[in-house]
Motif scaffolding. Structure first.
Motif, PDB file in Angstrom:
ATOM      1  N   ILE A 112       0.836  -1.208   0.000  1.00 21.03           N
ATOM      2  CA  ILE A 112       0.000   0.000   0.000  1.00 21.03           C
ATOM      3  C   ILE A 112       0.868   1.254   0.000  1.00 21.03           C
ATOM      4  CG2 ILE A 112      -1.653   1.311   1.374  1.00 21.03           C
ATOM      5  CD1 ILE A 112      -2.833  -1.363   2.301  1.00 21.03           C
ATOM      6  N   MET A 113       1.926   1.268   0.817  1.00 24.93           N
ATOM      7  CA  MET A 113       2.793   2.445   0.874  1.00 24.93           C
ATOM      8  C   MET A 113       3.550   2.646  -0.437  1.00 24.93           C
ATOM      9  SD  MET A 113       4.288   2.182   4.778  1.00 24.93           S
ATOM     10  CE  MET A 113       5.197   3.705   4.597  1.00 24.93           C
ATOM     11  N   ALA A 114       3.969   1.546  -1.074  1.00 23.73           N
ATOM     12  CA  ALA A 114       4.669   1.674  -2.357  1.00 23.73           C
ATOM     13  C   ALA A 114       3.725   2.209  -3.435  1.00 23.73           C
ATOM     14  CB  ALA A 114       5.243   0.318  -2.762  1.00 23.73           C
ATOM     15  N   ALA A 115       2.471   1.719  -3.453  1.00 21.38           N
ATOM     16  CA  ALA A 115       1.505   2.219  -4.432  1.00 21.38           C
ATOM     17  C   ALA A 115       1.199   3.693  -4.189  1.00 21.38           C
ATOM     18  CB  ALA A 115       0.223   1.383  -4.359  1.00 21.38           C
ATOM     19  N   GLN A 116       1.106   4.086  -2.937  1.00 16.12           N
ATOM     20  CA  GLN A 116       0.855   5.496  -2.623  1.00 16.12           C
ATOM     21  C   GLN A 116       2.012   6.370  -3.097  1.00 16.12           C
ATOM     22  OE1 GLN A 116       0.580   6.309   1.547  1.00 16.12           O
ATOM     23  NE2 GLN A 116      -0.369   8.307   1.269  1.00 16.12           N
ATOM     24  N   LYS A 117       3.233   5.906  -2.891  1.00 13.32           N
ATOM     25  CA  LYS A 117       4.394   6.689  -3.323  1.00 13.32           C
ATOM     26  C   LYS A 117       4.431   6.819  -4.845  1.00 13.32           C
ATOM     27  CE  LYS A 117       9.369   7.115  -2.563  1.00 13.32           C
ATOM     28  NZ  LYS A 117       9.643   7.491  -3.961  1.00 13.32           N
ATOM     29  N   ARG A 118       4.117   5.734  -5.567  1.00 14.16           N
ATOM     30  CA  ARG A 118       4.108   5.813  -7.034  1.00 14.16           C
ATOM     31  C   ARG A 118       3.035   6.781  -7.518  1.00 14.16           C
ATOM     32  NH1 ARG A 118       4.631   0.156  -6.581  1.00 14.16           N
ATOM     33  NH2 ARG A 118       2.403  -0.066  -7.095  1.00 14.16           N
ATOM     34  N   ALA A 119       1.868   6.748  -6.858  1.00 15.09           N
ATOM     35  CA  ALA A 119       0.792   7.654  -7.270  1.00 15.09           C
ATOM     36  C   ALA A 119       1.171   9.109  -7.023  1.00 15.09           C
ATOM     37  CB  ALA A 119      -0.490   7.295  -6.521  1.00 15.09           C
ATOM     38  N   LEU A 120       1.823   9.391  -5.904  1.00 13.44           N
ATOM     39  CA  LEU A 120       2.230  10.767  -5.618  1.00 13.44           C
ATOM     40  C   LEU A 120       3.313  11.236  -6.586  1.00 13.44           C
ATOM     41  CD1 LEU A 120       2.277  10.737  -1.702  1.00 13.44           C
ATOM     42  CD2 LEU A 120       0.627  11.887  -3.187  1.00 13.44           C
ATOM     43  N   ASP A 121       4.221  10.342  -6.946  1.00 14.15           N
ATOM     44  CA  ASP A 121       5.262  10.724  -7.910  1.00 14.15           C
ATOM     45  C   ASP A 121       4.655  11.055  -9.275  1.00 14.15           C
ATOM     46  OD1 ASP A 121       7.099  10.352  -5.925  1.00 14.15           O
ATOM     47  OD2 ASP A 121       7.668   8.318  -6.560  1.00 14.15           O
ATOM     48  N   MET A 122       3.704  10.242  -9.701  1.00 16.47           N
ATOM     49  CA  MET A 122       3.056  10.520 -10.990  1.00 16.47           C
ATOM     50  C   MET A 122       2.239  11.808 -10.921  1.00 16.47           C
ATOM     51  SD  MET A 122       1.862   6.638 -11.985  1.00 16.47           S
ATOM     52  CE  MET A 122       1.084   7.173 -13.509  1.00 16.47           C
ATOM     53  N   LEU A 123       1.603  12.059  -9.768  1.00 19.91           N
ATOM     54  CA  LEU A 123       0.839  13.294  -9.623  1.00 19.91           C
ATOM     55  C   LEU A 123       1.751  14.514  -9.623  1.00 19.91           C
ATOM     56  CD1 LEU A 123      -1.961  14.553  -9.148  1.00 19.91           C
ATOM     57  CD2 LEU A 123      -1.579  14.273  -6.689  1.00 19.91           C
ATOM     58  N   TYR A 124       2.944  14.375  -9.042  1.00 24.53           N
ATOM     59  CA  TYR A 124       3.885  15.495  -9.033  1.00 24.53           C
ATOM     60  C   TYR A 124       4.362  15.836 -10.442  1.00 24.53           C
ATOM     61  CZ  TYR A 124       7.870  18.369  -7.686  1.00 24.53           C
ATOM     62  OH  TYR A 124       8.757  19.413  -7.548  1.00 24.53           O
ATOM     63  N   GLU A 125       4.494  14.794 -11.280  1.00 21.74           N
ATOM     64  CA  GLU A 125       4.899  15.047 -12.667  1.00 21.74           C
ATOM     65  C   GLU A 125       3.799  15.772 -13.441  1.00 21.74           C
ATOM     66  OE1 GLU A 125       5.929  11.305 -14.282  1.00 21.74           O
ATOM     67  OE2 GLU A 125       7.761  11.058 -13.062  1.00 21.74           O
ATOM     68  N   GLU A 126       2.552  15.488 -13.100  1.00 19.61           N
ATOM     69  CA  GLU A 126       1.449  16.143 -13.797  1.00 19.61           C
ATOM     70  C   GLU A 126       1.261  17.583 -13.328  1.00 19.61           C
ATOM     71  OE1 GLU A 126      -0.355  15.099 -16.281  1.00 19.61           O
ATOM     72  OE2 GLU A 126       0.663  13.152 -16.408  1.00 19.61           O
ATOM     73  N   SER A 127       1.155  17.777 -12.003  1.00 24.01           N
ATOM     74  CA  SER A 127       0.903  19.124 -11.475  1.00 24.01           C
ATOM     75  C   SER A 127       1.450  19.206 -10.051  1.00 24.01           C
ATOM     76  CB  SER A 127      -0.595  19.435 -11.486  1.00 24.01           C
ATOM     77  OG  SER A 127      -0.845  20.673 -10.855  1.00 24.01           O
ATOM     78  N   GLU A 128       2.265  20.220  -9.827  1.00 32.27           N
ATOM     79  CA  GLU A 128       2.831  20.401  -8.485  1.00 32.27           C
ATOM     80  C   GLU A 128       1.780  20.903  -7.506  1.00 32.27           C
ATOM     81  OE1 GLU A 128       6.616  22.687  -6.343  1.00 32.27           O
ATOM     82  OE2 GLU A 128       6.294  22.820  -8.522  1.00 32.27           O
ATOM     83  N   ASP A 129       0.828  21.698  -7.985  1.00 24.26           N
ATOM     84  CA  ASP A 129      -0.225  22.199  -7.101  1.00 24.26           C
ATOM     85  C   ASP A 129      -1.109  21.058  -6.595  1.00 24.26           C
ATOM     86  OD1 ASP A 129       0.744  24.732  -7.501  1.00 24.26           O
ATOM     87  OD2 ASP A 129      -0.639  25.165  -9.169  1.00 24.26           O
ATOM     88  N   LEU A 130      -1.460  20.148  -7.505  1.00 26.46           N
ATOM     89  CA  LEU A 130      -2.265  19.002  -7.075  1.00 26.46           C
ATOM     90  C   LEU A 130      -1.489  18.120  -6.093  1.00 26.46           C
ATOM     91  CD1 LEU A 130      -3.936  17.997 -10.474  1.00 26.46           C
ATOM     92  CD2 LEU A 130      -4.959  19.254  -8.559  1.00 26.46           C
ATOM     93  N   TYR A 131      -0.185  18.023  -6.297  1.00 21.05           N
ATOM     94  CA  TYR A 131       0.636  17.225  -5.371  1.00 21.05           C
ATOM     95  C   TYR A 131       0.634  17.850  -3.974  1.00 21.05           C
ATOM     96  CZ  TYR A 131       4.793  15.244  -3.203  1.00 21.05           C
ATOM     97  OH  TYR A 131       5.661  14.644  -2.323  1.00 21.05           O
ATOM     98  N   ASN A 132       0.778  19.173  -3.912  1.00 23.81           N
ATOM     99  CA  ASN A 132       0.764  19.850  -2.606  1.00 23.81           C
ATOM    100  C   ASN A 132      -0.591  19.699  -1.916  1.00 23.81           C
ATOM    101  OD1 ASN A 132       3.421  20.706  -2.948  1.00 23.81           O
ATOM    102  ND2 ASN A 132       2.788  22.590  -4.000  1.00 23.81           N
ATOM    103  N   GLU A 133      -1.662  19.745  -2.707  1.00 24.30           N
ATOM    104  CA  GLU A 133      -2.985  19.545  -2.117  1.00 24.30           C
ATOM    105  C   GLU A 133      -3.156  18.111  -1.614  1.00 24.30           C
ATOM    106  OE1 GLU A 133      -5.440  21.573  -1.502  1.00 24.30           O
ATOM    107  OE2 GLU A 133      -4.464  23.369  -2.304  1.00 24.30           O
ATOM    108  N   ALA A 134      -2.543  17.165  -2.312  1.00 27.84           N
ATOM    109  CA  ALA A 134      -2.696  15.761  -1.920  1.00 27.84           C
ATOM    110  C   ALA A 134      -1.937  15.448  -0.632  1.00 27.84           C
ATOM    111  CB  ALA A 134      -2.225  14.850  -3.048  1.00 27.84           C
ATOM    112  N   VAL A 135      -0.756  16.031  -0.471  1.00 26.72           N
ATOM    113  CA  VAL A 135       0.048  15.728   0.723  1.00 26.72           C
ATOM    114  C   VAL A 135      -0.347  16.590   1.910  1.00 26.72           C
ATOM    115  CG1 VAL A 135       2.012  14.948  -0.650  1.00 26.72           C
ATOM    116  CG2 VAL A 135       1.858  17.355   0.022  1.00 26.72           C
ATOM    117  N   MET A 136      -1.218  17.571   1.715  1.00 26.93           N
ATOM    118  CA  MET A 136      -1.644  18.422   2.817  1.00 26.93           C
ATOM    119  C   MET A 136      -2.597  17.642   3.728  1.00 26.93           C
ATOM    120  SD  MET A 136      -3.461  22.164   2.632  1.00 26.93           S
ATOM    121  CE  MET A 136      -2.111  22.768   1.604  1.00 26.93           C
ATOM    122  N   PRO A 137      -2.392  17.685   5.050  1.00 23.48           N
ATOM    123  CA  PRO A 137      -3.278  16.926   5.950  1.00 23.48           C
ATOM    124  C   PRO A 137      -4.676  17.521   5.982  1.00 23.48           C
ATOM    125  CG  PRO A 137      -1.768  18.293   7.213  1.00 23.48           C
ATOM    126  CD  PRO A 137      -1.317  18.386   5.786  1.00 23.48           C
TER     127      PRO A 137
END
Length: 203
Positions: free
Chosen positions: A141-166
């Protein structure tokens, strides 16, 4: 003869010219040191010590030592004495029936002992396999989450920041689930007032 002896003594004296006398002309501004007398301190006459019998002194010391030893023994005796708790005290009727209430020791056969040992080992292997499966699942689960966040960061940095925000809405988390005992119908709940009847022990 008398005059010659006197002349011989005076002949040893030598006359020398007087040297210049040095005159000390130093000026001192400090006050002059004078002799002073301290006040008279009248001391009280020494009291005459009373002579006591050595036997009386020894008897007093023995009594004092025995008193201290008695106090020490009393403290050592009560050091491990705990305060009694009525709720934990065994009733007298139960104490009298301990022989009847005591169960006889069960003797297991060799086959039963071996079967229980094998069952314990099997249970240990099962729990270990369950633990390893849970750890592997969490890692996936943690590896899949990390891959998803990496792909999201490549698409949009703003969406990545929103995703990692608690999510602050999830922090005051509350849940209501099944309780240990089911609710009692028509139960009159107390209002919280009570009378403390427990005994107070003073050291």
């Amino acid at each position: 003869m008398f005059s010659l002896s006197i002349l011989k003594q005076f002949s040893r004296l030598s006359l020398s010219t007087p040297k210049a006398i040095a005159i000390n002309r130093n000026i001192f501004t400090a006050p002059a040191l004078q002799f002073k007398v301290t006040e008279q301190l009248c001391a009280e006459p020494l009291k005459k010590k009373k002579k006591m019998d050595p036997a009386i002194i020894k008897a007093r010391e023995d009594r004092r030592r025995k008193k201290l030893e008695k106090q020490i023994r009393r403290l050592e005796k009560n050091a491990r004495q705990l305060k009694p708790i009525e709720e934990l005290e065994i009733p007298l009727n139960v104490v009298d029936e301990i022989g009847k209430r005591k169960r006889p020791e069960v003797k297991l056969s060799e086959q039963e002992v071996e079967a229980r040992a094998l069952l314990q080992k099997e249970w240990s292997r099962y729990k270990r396999a369950e633990y390893m499966a849970n750890v592997a699942q969490i890692d996936r689960i943690m590896a899949a989450q990390k891959r998803a966040l990496d792909m999201l960061y490549e698409e949009s940095e703003d969406l990545y920041n929103e995703a990692v925000m608690p999510d602050l809405k999830l922090i005051p988390y509350s849940i209501k689930g099944p309780v240990a005992t089911p609710p009692i119908k028509n139960y009159d709940s107390p209002d919280g007032e009570y009378i403390d009847v427990s005994k107070k022990w003073i050291n």
